[in-house]
Design a protein around this motif. Structure first.
Motif, mmCIF file in Angstrom:
data_model
loop_
_atom_site.group_PDB
_atom_site.id
_atom_site.type_symbol
_atom_site.label_atom_id
_atom_site.label_comp_id
_atom_site.label_asym_id
_atom_site.label_seq_id
_atom_site.Cartn_x
_atom_site.Cartn_y
_atom_site.Cartn_z
ATOM 1 N N ALA B 5 60.474 15.135 -28.410
ATOM 2 C CA ALA B 5 59.997 14.251 -29.112
ATOM 3 C C ALA B 5 60.595 14.382 -30.131
ATOM 4 O O ALA B 5 60.413 15.110 -30.808
ATOM 5 C CB ALA B 5 58.427 13.666 -28.554
ATOM 6 N N GLN B 6 60.790 13.538 -31.038
ATOM 7 C CA GLN B 6 61.188 13.913 -31.973
ATOM 8 C C GLN B 6 61.210 12.289 -32.929
ATOM 9 O O GLN B 6 61.239 10.990 -32.285
ATOM 10 C CB GLN B 6 62.966 13.678 -32.455
ATOM 11 N N SER B 7 61.226 12.047 -34.303
ATOM 12 C CA SER B 7 60.315 10.688 -34.915
ATOM 13 C C SER B 7 60.494 10.639 -36.500
ATOM 14 O O SER B 7 60.471 12.528 -36.492
ATOM 15 C CB SER B 7 58.771 10.245 -34.467
ATOM 16 N N PRO B 8 60.730 9.811 -37.077
ATOM 17 C CA PRO B 8 61.250 9.305 -36.697
ATOM 18 C C PRO B 8 62.483 8.449 -36.297
ATOM 19 O O PRO B 8 63.194 9.529 -36.354
ATOM 20 C CB PRO B 8 61.281 7.502 -38.369
ATOM 21 N N ARG B 9 63.171 8.226 -35.326
ATOM 22 C CA ARG B 9 64.620 7.773 -34.773
ATOM 23 C C ARG B 9 65.186 7.280 -35.986
ATOM 24 O O ARG B 9 66.449 7.619 -36.001
ATOM 25 C CB ARG B 9 64.629 6.805 -33.772
ATOM 26 N N TYR B 10 65.382 6.561 -36.765
ATOM 27 C CA TYR B 10 66.172 6.122 -38.312
ATOM 28 C C TYR B 10 65.478 6.193 -39.998
ATOM 29 O O TYR B 10 63.882 6.026 -39.395
ATOM 30 C CB TYR B 10 66.504 4.684 -37.984
ATOM 31 N N LYS B 11 65.589 6.671 -40.533
ATOM 32 C CA LYS B 11 64.685 6.595 -41.399
ATOM 33 C C LYS B 11 65.954 6.342 -42.373
ATOM 34 O O LYS B 11 67.047 7.577 -42.919
ATOM 35 C CB LYS B 11 64.545 8.012 -42.192
ATOM 36 N N ILE B 12 65.273 5.240 -43.765
ATOM 37 C CA ILE B 12 66.483 5.019 -44.989
ATOM 38 C C ILE B 12 65.540 5.024 -45.983
ATOM 39 O O ILE B 12 64.584 5.016 -46.217
ATOM 40 C CB ILE B 12 67.296 3.646 -44.816
ATOM 41 N N ALA B 18 61.034 12.315 -50.775
ATOM 42 C CA ALA B 18 60.461 12.707 -50.287
ATOM 43 C C ALA B 18 60.339 12.422 -48.675
ATOM 44 O O ALA B 18 60.969 11.283 -48.480
ATOM 45 C CB ALA B 18 59.185 13.533 -50.234
ATOM 46 N N VAL B 19 61.390 13.143 -47.274
ATOM 47 C CA VAL B 19 61.206 12.373 -46.276
ATOM 48 C C VAL B 19 60.741 13.458 -44.786
ATOM 49 O O VAL B 19 60.282 14.687 -45.804
ATOM 50 C CB VAL B 19 63.067 12.902 -45.862
ATOM 51 N N ALA B 20 60.353 13.288 -44.309
ATOM 52 C CA ALA B 20 59.703 14.426 -43.325
ATOM 53 C C ALA B 20 59.915 14.113 -41.879
ATOM 54 O O ALA B 20 60.003 12.403 -41.323
ATOM 55 C CB ALA B 20 57.418 14.298 -43.023
ATOM 56 N N PHE B 21 60.371 15.042 -40.881
ATOM 57 C CA PHE B 21 60.502 14.456 -39.669
ATOM 58 C C PHE B 21 59.900 15.814 -38.888
ATOM 59 O O PHE B 21 59.927 16.824 -38.914
ATOM 60 C CB PHE B 21 62.067 15.163 -39.475
ATOM 61 N N TRP B 22 59.167 14.955 -37.504
ATOM 62 C CA TRP B 22 58.547 15.897 -36.496
ATOM 63 C C TRP B 22 59.421 15.353 -35.611
ATOM 64 O O TRP B 22 59.901 14.799 -34.863
ATOM 65 C CB TRP B 22 57.410 15.200 -36.508
ATOM 66 N N CYS B 23 58.752 16.958 -34.780
ATOM 67 C CA CYS B 23 59.544 17.121 -33.803
ATOM 68 C C CYS B 23 58.371 18.076 -32.326
ATOM 69 O O CYS B 23 58.120 18.692 -32.714
ATOM 70 C CB CYS B 23 60.358 17.775 -33.509
ATOM 71 N N ASP B 24 58.588 17.142 -31.238
ATOM 72 C CA ASP B 24 57.311 17.684 -30.184
ATOM 73 C C ASP B 24 58.460 18.205 -29.178
ATOM 74 O O ASP B 24 58.848 18.122 -28.121
ATOM 75 C CB ASP B 24 56.387 17.071 -29.855
ATOM 76 N N THR B 101 71.308 33.427 -24.136
ATOM 77 C CA THR B 101 71.091 33.520 -22.336
ATOM 78 C C THR B 101 70.752 31.989 -22.330
ATOM 79 O O THR B 101 70.803 31.743 -20.910
ATOM 80 C CB THR B 101 69.864 34.319 -22.152
ATOM 81 N N GLY B 102 69.750 30.415 -22.558
ATOM 82 C CA GLY B 102 69.635 29.901 -22.555
ATOM 83 C C GLY B 102 70.049 28.330 -22.996
ATOM 84 O O GLY B 102 70.835 28.744 -24.004
ATOM 85 N N GLU B 103 69.788 27.248 -22.378
ATOM 86 C CA GLU B 103 70.346 26.061 -23.172
ATOM 87 C C GLU B 103 69.404 25.745 -23.834
ATOM 88 O O GLU B 103 68.145 25.425 -23.417
ATOM 89 C CB GLU B 103 71.247 25.401 -21.538
ATOM 90 N N LEU B 104 70.156 24.591 -24.548
ATOM 91 C CA LEU B 104 69.345 23.847 -25.269
ATOM 92 C C LEU B 104 68.815 22.744 -24.506
ATOM 93 O O LEU B 104 69.762 21.701 -24.457
ATOM 94 C CB LEU B 104 69.630 23.648 -26.760
ATOM 95 N N PHE B 105 67.880 21.826 -25.194
ATOM 96 C CA PHE B 105 67.167 20.376 -24.785
ATOM 97 C C PHE B 105 67.045 20.020 -25.757
ATOM 98 O O PHE B 105 66.318 20.288 -26.945
ATOM 99 C CB PHE B 105 66.322 20.407 -23.585
ATOM 100 N N PHE B 106 67.683 18.490 -26.395
ATOM 101 C CA PHE B 106 68.146 18.118 -27.588
ATOM 102 C C PHE B 106 67.291 16.586 -27.564
ATOM 103 O O PHE B 106 66.787 16.419 -26.086
ATOM 104 C CB PHE B 106 69.325 17.654 -28.045
ATOM 105 N N GLY B 107 66.190 16.812 -28.805
ATOM 106 C CA GLY B 107 65.616 15.360 -28.860
ATOM 107 C C GLY B 107 66.897 14.439 -28.759
ATOM 108 O O GLY B 107 68.420 14.613 -29.190
ATOM 109 N N GLU B 108 66.560 13.209 -29.277
ATOM 110 C CA GLU B 108 67.371 11.711 -29.599
ATOM 111 C C GLU B 108 68.507 11.732 -30.808
ATOM 112 O O GLU B 108 69.302 11.085 -30.972
ATOM 113 C CB GLU B 108 66.817 10.635 -29.201
ATOM 114 N N GLY B 109 67.117 12.935 -31.742
ATOM 115 C CA GLY B 109 67.822 12.880 -33.372
ATOM 116 C C GLY B 109 66.830 11.930 -33.972
ATOM 117 O O GLY B 109 65.995 10.897 -34.057
ATOM 118 N N SER B 110 66.608 12.461 -35.576
ATOM 119 C CA SER B 110 66.768 12.070 -36.608
ATOM 120 C C SER B 110 67.311 10.991 -37.343
ATOM 121 O O SER B 110 68.331 12.387 -38.245
ATOM 122 C CB SER B 110 65.476 11.979 -37.018
ATOM 123 N N ARG B 111 68.210 10.195 -37.698
ATOM 124 C CA ARG B 111 69.094 9.055 -38.174
ATOM 125 C C ARG B 111 68.658 9.157 -39.668
ATOM 126 O O ARG B 111 67.774 8.528 -40.064
ATOM 127 C CB ARG B 111 70.165 8.112 -37.755
#
Lengths: 111, 115
Positions: B5-12, B18-24, B101-111
């Protein structure tokens, strides 16, 4: 720093055509992943290859890892518009413990 | 199916703000990554965590970027002050194993768009 070069950078084809995209490096990788990314979304893992010479198939997609584990290819048979996206390869190196991504191939399949 | 999970999806934002992005990450994934992806390029690693410890932050511009994963679960990436060149997609990924050795699982990203 290990570099992964992907080619072609852009590819536009008609529905039903076959295509191959490439991922090349001068470095040896312990594993290599292929991801597909749609605009505005995160990459989604398609496959991991580990053994030199390994071939994996995922429906119409065939992935091959080079014998020397320095390169890989992705072949798509009978491409469909749903295959449109950015195809990224990523290589992992045991010593450094991280993955390096190529810049991807942008594929457009026209109906 | 478990997701990152990532938020926010979009930030202008305006430059110098200052900007902050969160990831779970996916539950149980000890390794967490922050990548930056500029349009037309592949993702570039900014920082890698193993549990709460930083494993690699060699490409993180430390004069303006900071990242933390205090309890070894969710993570925050901060930019202060934002610059025009920071406009990009910020991707969070998690892995059960180190990436070699392991695969990465990505969130939808924060633009992020910096004006």
């Amino acid at each position: 720093t290990q570099l992964l070069e992907q080619s072609p950078q852009f590819l536009s084809i008609q529905e039903g055509e076959n295509l191959t995209v490439y991922c090349n490096s001068s470095s040896v990788f312990s594993s290599l992943q292929w991801y597909r990314q749609e605009p505005g979304e995160g990459p989604v893992l398609l496959v991991t290859v580990v053994t030199g010479g390994e071939v994996k198939k995922l429906k119409r997609l065939t992935f091959q890892f080079g014998d020397a584990r320095k390169d890989s290819s992705l072949h798509i048979t009978a491409a469909q518009p749903g295959d449109t996206g950015l195809y990224l390869c990523a290589g992992g190196v045991s010593v450094e413990g991280k993955s390096t991504f190529g810049d991807g191939t942008t594929l457009t399949v026209k109906p | 199916e478990a997701e990152v999970a990532q938020s926010p999806r979009y930030k202008i934002t305006e430059k110098s703000q200052a900007v902050a992005f969160w990831c779970d990450p996916i539950s149980g994934h000890a390794t967490l990554y922050w990548y930056r992806q500029i349009l037309g390029q592949g993702p570039e690693l900014l920082v890698q965590f193993q549990d709460e410890s930083v494993v690699d932050d060699s490409q993180l511009p430390k004069d303006r970027f900071s990242a933390e994963r205090l309890k070894g679960v969710d993570s925050t990436l901060k930019i202060q002050p934002a610059e025009l060149g920071d406009s990009a997609m910020y991707l969070c990924a998690s892995s059960l194993l180190p990436a070699n050795t392991g695969e990465l699982f990505f969130g939808e990203g924060s633009r992020l768009t910096v004006l």
